[in-house]
Structure formats: C-alpha cells, structure tokens
Design an enzyme around this catalytic site. Structure first.
Site, PDB file in Angstrom:
ATOM      1  N   TYR A 100     -19.796   4.500   5.451  1.00  0.00           N
ATOM      2  CA  TYR A 100     -19.252   5.672   4.447  1.00  0.00           C
ATOM      3  C   TYR A 100     -18.352   5.059   3.476  1.00  0.00           C
ATOM      4  CZ  TYR A 100     -20.731   9.574   7.264  1.00  0.00           C
ATOM      5  OH  TYR A 100     -21.446  10.636   8.025  1.00  0.00           O
ATOM      6  N   ASN A 140     -23.199   3.621  10.860  1.00  0.00           N
ATOM      7  CA  ASN A 140     -22.590   4.771  10.071  1.00  0.00           C
ATOM      8  C   ASN A 140     -21.776   4.137   9.256  1.00  0.00           C
ATOM      9  OD1 ASN A 140     -24.253   6.325  11.866  1.00  0.00           O
ATOM     10  ND2 ASN A 140     -22.423   7.482  12.652  1.00  0.00           N
ATOM     11  N   GLU A 168     -25.884   6.941   9.251  1.00  0.00           N
ATOM     12  CA  GLU A 168     -25.276   8.078   8.493  1.00  0.00           C
ATOM     13  C   GLU A 168     -24.485   7.412   7.328  1.00  0.00           C
ATOM     14  OE1 GLU A 168     -21.976  10.151  10.508  1.00  0.00           O
ATOM     15  OE2 GLU A 168     -23.105  10.308  12.461  1.00  0.00           O
ATOM     16  N   ARG A 175     -32.477  12.825  12.352  1.00  0.00           N
ATOM     17  CA  ARG A 175     -31.520  12.404  13.526  1.00  0.00           C
ATOM     18  C   ARG A 175     -30.730  13.793  13.846  1.00  0.00           C
ATOM     19  NH1 ARG A 175     -25.957   9.930  13.177  1.00  0.00           N
ATOM     20  NH2 ARG A 175     -25.803   9.337  15.321  1.00  0.00           N
ATOM     21  N   HIS A 228     -22.987  13.084  21.128  1.00  0.00           N
ATOM     22  CA  HIS A 228     -22.372  13.328  19.452  1.00  0.00           C
ATOM     23  C   HIS A 228     -21.200  13.961  19.983  1.00  0.00           C
ATOM     24  CE1 HIS A 228     -22.795  12.703  15.026  1.00  0.00           C
ATOM     25  NE2 HIS A 228     -21.450  13.066  15.250  1.00  0.00           N
ATOM     26  N   GLU A 260     -20.697   6.819  17.344  1.00  0.00           N
ATOM     27  CA  GLU A 260     -19.325   6.198  17.064  1.00  0.00           C
ATOM     28  C   GLU A 260     -18.422   6.373  18.029  1.00  0.00           C
ATOM     29  OE1 GLU A 260     -17.914   8.522  13.747  1.00  0.00           O
ATOM     30  OE2 GLU A 260     -19.543   7.722  12.314  1.00  0.00           O
TER      31      GLU A 260
HETATM   32  C1  PNW Z   1     -18.882  10.856  11.102  1.00  0.00           C
HETATM   33  N1  PNW Z   1     -13.906   7.765   8.611  1.00  0.00           N
HETATM   34  O1  PNW Z   1     -17.556  10.762  11.304  1.00  0.00           O
HETATM   35  C2  PNW Z   1     -19.646  11.613  12.300  1.00  0.00           C
HETATM   36  O2  PNW Z   1     -20.525  11.196  13.188  1.00  0.00           O
HETATM   37  C3  PNW Z   1     -19.869  12.872  11.760  1.00  0.00           C
HETATM   38  O3  PNW Z   1     -19.967  13.949  12.930  1.00  0.00           O
HETATM   39  C4  PNW Z   1     -19.122  13.639  10.531  1.00  0.00           C
HETATM   40  O4  PNW Z   1     -19.242  14.990  10.391  1.00  0.00           O
HETATM   41  C5  PNW Z   1     -19.484  12.482   9.635  1.00  0.00           C
HETATM   42  O5  PNW Z   1     -19.171  11.280   9.809  1.00  0.00           O
HETATM   43  C6  PNW Z   1     -18.577  12.954   8.357  1.00  0.00           C
HETATM   44  O6  PNW Z   1     -17.247  12.860   8.529  1.00  0.00           O
HETATM   45  C7  PNW Z   1     -16.720  10.077  10.707  1.00  0.00           C
HETATM   46  O7  PNW Z   1     -12.603   8.303   8.778  1.00  0.00           O
HETATM   47  C8  PNW Z   1     -15.325  10.447  10.467  1.00  0.00           C
HETATM   48  O8  PNW Z   1     -14.425   6.832   8.233  1.00  0.00           O
HETATM   49  C9  PNW Z   1     -14.576   9.848   9.827  1.00  0.00           C
HETATM   50  C10 PNW Z   1     -14.889   8.706   9.460  1.00  0.00           C
HETATM   51  C11 PNW Z   1     -16.440   8.061   9.564  1.00  0.00           C
HETATM   52  C12 PNW Z   1     -16.981   8.816  10.131  1.00  0.00           C
END
Ligand code: PNW
Length: 514
Positions: A342, A340, A411, A108, A153, A198
């Site tokens: 995390y 995405n 992601e 991706r 993006h 996002e």
């Molecule tokens: C994503 N949070 O951003 C983005 O899609 C990427 O470009 C970035 O590098 C990656 O995650 C890692 O940060 C996020 O605060 C930024 O949960 C912050 C969050 C989640 C995703």
C-alpha cells in the site's frame, strides 16, 4: 527527500536507490497508454469478517473479532462491529454480479474459520458454512471468475484464543486440520490458495500491541512467539497440500505478506542501516525464512533481539530459535510471493530515539524511528500515503532478494471518507499500476494484481469510517445497497483492454449503475 529522483544507473548498489526507468509521480494527463502482458490477471480482494455479517447465523461459532467488537467500551473507532457488515452472507449473488460487471479474472476472499468449524476443532463441521462457500464458489465459476481463497484472514475461533491462539504451538496442528477441511471440501474447484494473510500484522497488531484482535499488547515477547508458530502453521498446511492434494487438485498455494517500502529519511549511514534492519524486522521476518536460499530468520533480526534480550537479563533470546529441521520445513513453502502493498515510510536512527520506546519492545529491539514526507498524498487511513515508486522498489527488491519468484499482488488500495466521484482513488490506482508496469519492465515476475477492495467494508478498529471500495455500500440501508464508484468504471476499462490509459473517462458516469 524526493525518493523517486532519477539516479545514475551505475550507482545502483543500495536497495532504495531508484532505477533510471522508474517514472516520476507525474500528473495523470499526457502520459502514454501502457499495455499489460497478455497473461496478466486482475482481481479484487475482501475478507470474511469484513464483509459477511451473519456473525451468529446458522451455527457459526464465535471469533476473536466477535469478542473484540462486542467489548464494552468498544475498541472500535465508531463503536461498530462486523455483525452485519456488508451482509455478503446473504448478498453473495450481488457480489458476484459486481465481479462480473468489472470483468474480473479472479476474486480473492477468505473463509471464516468459526463458520466452518464452530468450536475451532475439526471434529465438528458446520454444513451450513460449507454450503455458503460452495454457493459462492459455484456462483463465481458460473460467471467465469476464479476463486483465490485465503484460509486465514484474522478471525480466529475464540476457543483457540482461550488456549493462547497463535502463541500456543498447538495452533500449528489445529490450523492444518482446518486447512485440510477446506482442501477436502473446496479443492476440487479452488486452484489457488493463500494460507495466511499478513503474518506481521497478526503478530504485531494482535500480540505485540492493541491494534488488532486479540488486543494482547505483549510487545517484545508476544509477536515473536506468534511469528514462529505462524510460520510453522503456514508451512505445515503447505506441505499437506503439496504431499496429499496437489497431484489430484492441481493448484498453487502460498502466503500473503504485507510489504511496506522503507526508505532512509536522510543519506546518513545510521538511517540506511536502520532502513535495512526495518525491512528485516517487518517483512523479512516472514519472507526470509520462506523465500531465501538459506532460510531461517534474517541475521539482523536474530542478532538484535538476541543482544537486547541478553542485555536485559533474559535467559534466552525473546525471539525463539528455529531448529535445523524447522528451517528446512519452512524454506520453500510457497509457490508464489503474495504481496499486499500500500505505502512507503521513511526511517531514521539518531539520538532522539533514546528513551522513546518501552523496554523490552519490538520497536526498542529494532531501534528505528519513522516519518513521512508532507508532499505525499494522504488517504483516509492515517498510515496510507500515495508513493507509487515505493511499489516498484519493493517489487524489484523482492525479485532481487529471493531469486525472482512469481509475485502475486494480493492487495493494493486507497481509502477515502466516501463519495461516488473518487478521483483520488483513480489517481492512486493508475499510478500504482504504472509502478507495477515499471517493475515488470525491469524484470520483476509480477503475475497478477488485486485491488483492495471490491466494496466498502469493516476496516477493523477504524470501523466503517474508512472506505476502500470500488463499490460504495450504504451501511444505513438494511439492504446494504452497493453502487459503483467512478473508479469501478476505470478499473473495468483497464481490465477489458489490459491497458493503462490515463486519459480514459467513462461515458455517462452519473453515479449510477455500471
Ligand atoms: C490490510 N499498514 O491490512 C488487510 O489485509 C485488510 O484486511 C485491510 O482491510 C486492508 O489492508 C486495508 O487496511 C493492513 O499499516 C493494515 O500498512 C495496515 C497496513 C497494511 C495493511
């Protein structure tokens, strides 16, 4: 509160309660191997501004990130920029070699809008930009790796920002024009598209705060105007593909939404209500209009912003209305749910929130406070905690709320401060994949998994301080040498065997080539 505690299945009536089959956050050893479905796919992810460099090469135009990173003083933690980044503009062949080493099914990546359309508008197409992505796509296909292409993006052409960017409704047409150029040029080979990465991060980060370019910090107004235009721009590009290209090109197109898992901080009714409101303000704001049966913004979001706006003397809700035809236009405009995912956050609502937030503001509208649990492992990024069962829960919640759509995890990843022996990344990767398998076993329709990121890159306002890569990039080296971390060997074995084996140790890992 231990959020992964096993609860009685019969009590399963609240979103944050844990189905009995979800595993505890246990140690990696002595856990049985688990198999992924045969047709499950694995990839890695990146984005143009974060890896390409070549910021002014071969006719590329200026993006809002070029502007932000060149500001004096710099808003970036280490004062760095993506001017060169990992230099993938020149090193794309090495990137594809790495994809091949890992045995990825797909990769991706995103396209830089101003590299293709330097002024932002489609009357002038930069052939050098088209060539670059043609070369990348062809190199991937020659090596058996499918492209998963993100149209947007975060690197908006600066000219469009001068017109207001995502708060000017004209963006809907200009975004669609740009998407059409990509369908025309790459759609013969690209069979899977993400319109926008996002939406909430774009709108809250760029318009409601100063966390991302264009750093507008207009909370309470900016993020809501951005939201409506972005939903319509996404839907218009989807409809264009659906009506004009799908038959000929035979691909799929959807959106990627960042999904935090939210869990009430205590068992109080107020914390539970605040948690549901937070889900609807954060990812429900985009998921509900696109994926729910009824469409439109979620009720909780409409009600709360409307009430606060009236109380504050605004003549109308600061959240713009979607008309009946707009609701219909947006509803169903995604072939899959791009997620995405995390991390997890605890949510509360009590008297301590009084006077905590600016008025008006997004957080005041929502009326919730956030905290985390000290026992959760911490990544290099402040916001990143390892809570694997949060991933199972959000997958099941999406499946339940939106009638079990195909889910693409576009992601998921872990940040460190560097080093080739990244045992904490390996632990995170395995625990999160285990969580994906739990969700699949419980009926969630998860089709693929994408690790963020293939290699270290420019982490927005954190610069190069946080490393998400399976491959380390030496940013001090003009050649931007890439070296596989230990996690690369683990991920490669997972992909090769389609099996999660907690005991696998790579042979001869010396911190060298794969
Ligand atoms: C994503 N949070 O951003 C983005 O899609 C990427 O470009 C970035 O590098 C990656 O995650 C890692 O940060 C996020 O605060 C930024 O949960 C912050 C969050 C989640 C995703």
């Amino acid at each position: 509160m231990p959020i992964c505690k096993i609860i009685n299945k019969n009590n399963l009536h609240r979103v944050w309660e844990t189905p009995a089959n979800i595993h505890q956050n246990s140690a990696n050893s002595q856990r049985a191997s688990r198999k992924f479905p045969e047709d499950f796919l694995f990839g890695t992810s990146s984005s143009a501004y974060q890896i390409e460099g070549g910021w002014n090469k071969d006719g590329k135009g200026i993006s809002i990130w070029d502007v932000a990173t060149h500001m004096d003083p710099s808003p970036v933690l280490d004062g760095s920029s993506g001017d060169v980044a990992a230099d993938s503009y020149h090193l794309y062949k090495r990137d594809v070699e790495m994809m091949k080493e890992l045995g990825l099914d797909f990769y991706r990546f995103s396209i830089s809008w101003p590299r293709i359309l330097p002024s932002g508008f489609s009357n002038e197409i930069n052939q050098a930009g088209i060539n670059y992505y043609n070369n990348l796509i062809d190199e991937m296909l020659a090596n058996g790796i499918s492209p998963l292409l993100t149209i947007y993006h975060w690197d908006l052409p600066h000219n469009l920002q001068k017109l207001g960017g995502w708060v000017n409704p004209i963006i809907i047409d200009y975004f669609t024009d740009y998407a059409e150029v990509l369908f025309d040029n790459f759609g013969d080979r690209v069979k899977c598209w993400i319109t926008i990465n996002e939406p909430q991060q774009i709108c809250v980060g760029g318009y409601g705060s100063s966390m991302l370019a264009p750093l507008l910090n207009m909370t309470g107004i900016g993020e809501y105007l951005c939201s409506k235009n972005l939903l319509l721009a996404h839907a218009k590009a989807y409809r264009l593909y659906d009506e004009k290209y799908r038959k000929k090109q035979n691909g799929l197109i959807g959106i990627s939404i960042n999904g935090y898992w939210y869990e009430p901080a205590t068992d109080s009714i107020d914390d539970k209500k605040a948690t549901l409101d937070t889900i609807q303000f954060d990812w429900g704001q985009y998921a509900h209009p696109i994926f729910s049966k009824e469409g439109d913004y979620p009720y909780e979001l409409k009600r709360k912003v409307y009430a606060k706006s009236a109380e504050q003397g605004f003549k109308r809700s600061r959240l713009p209305k979607l008309s009946k035809s707009e609701i219909e236009f947006i509803k169903g405009s995604s072939d899959f749910f791009g997620l995405n995912a995390y991390t997890t956050t605890l949510v509360y609502r009590n008297a301590s929130l009084e006077g905590m937030y600016a008025v008006p503001s997004y957080l005041d509208d929502l009326g919730a406070g956030f905290t985390t649990d000290d026992s959760w492992p911490q990544g290099a990024s402040v916001w990143l905690k390892e809570v694997p069962c949060g991933l199972t829960k959000i997958l099941l919640e999406i499946s339940k709320r939106y009638d079990n759509p195909p889910i693409y995890i576009t992601e998921n990843g872990w940040s460190t401060f560097g080093g080739l022996v990244d045992d904490d990344r390996i632990r995170y990767l395995r625990n999160y994949l285990d969580a994906v398998l739990d969700a699949i076993e419980a009926g969630s329709n998860v089709k693929l998994y994408t690790y963020w990121s293939l290699m270290d890159n420019f982490e927005w306002l954190s610069g190069y301080s946080e490393k998400f890569g399976l491959y380390e990039v030496d940013f001090a080296d003009p050649n931007r040498t890439r070296t596989p971390r230990k996690s690369s060997f683990i991920y490669r074995e997972i992909i090769r065997t389609k099996t999660l084996d907690f005991d696998y140790e790579p042979e001869n890992f010396t911190g060298g080539n794969i």
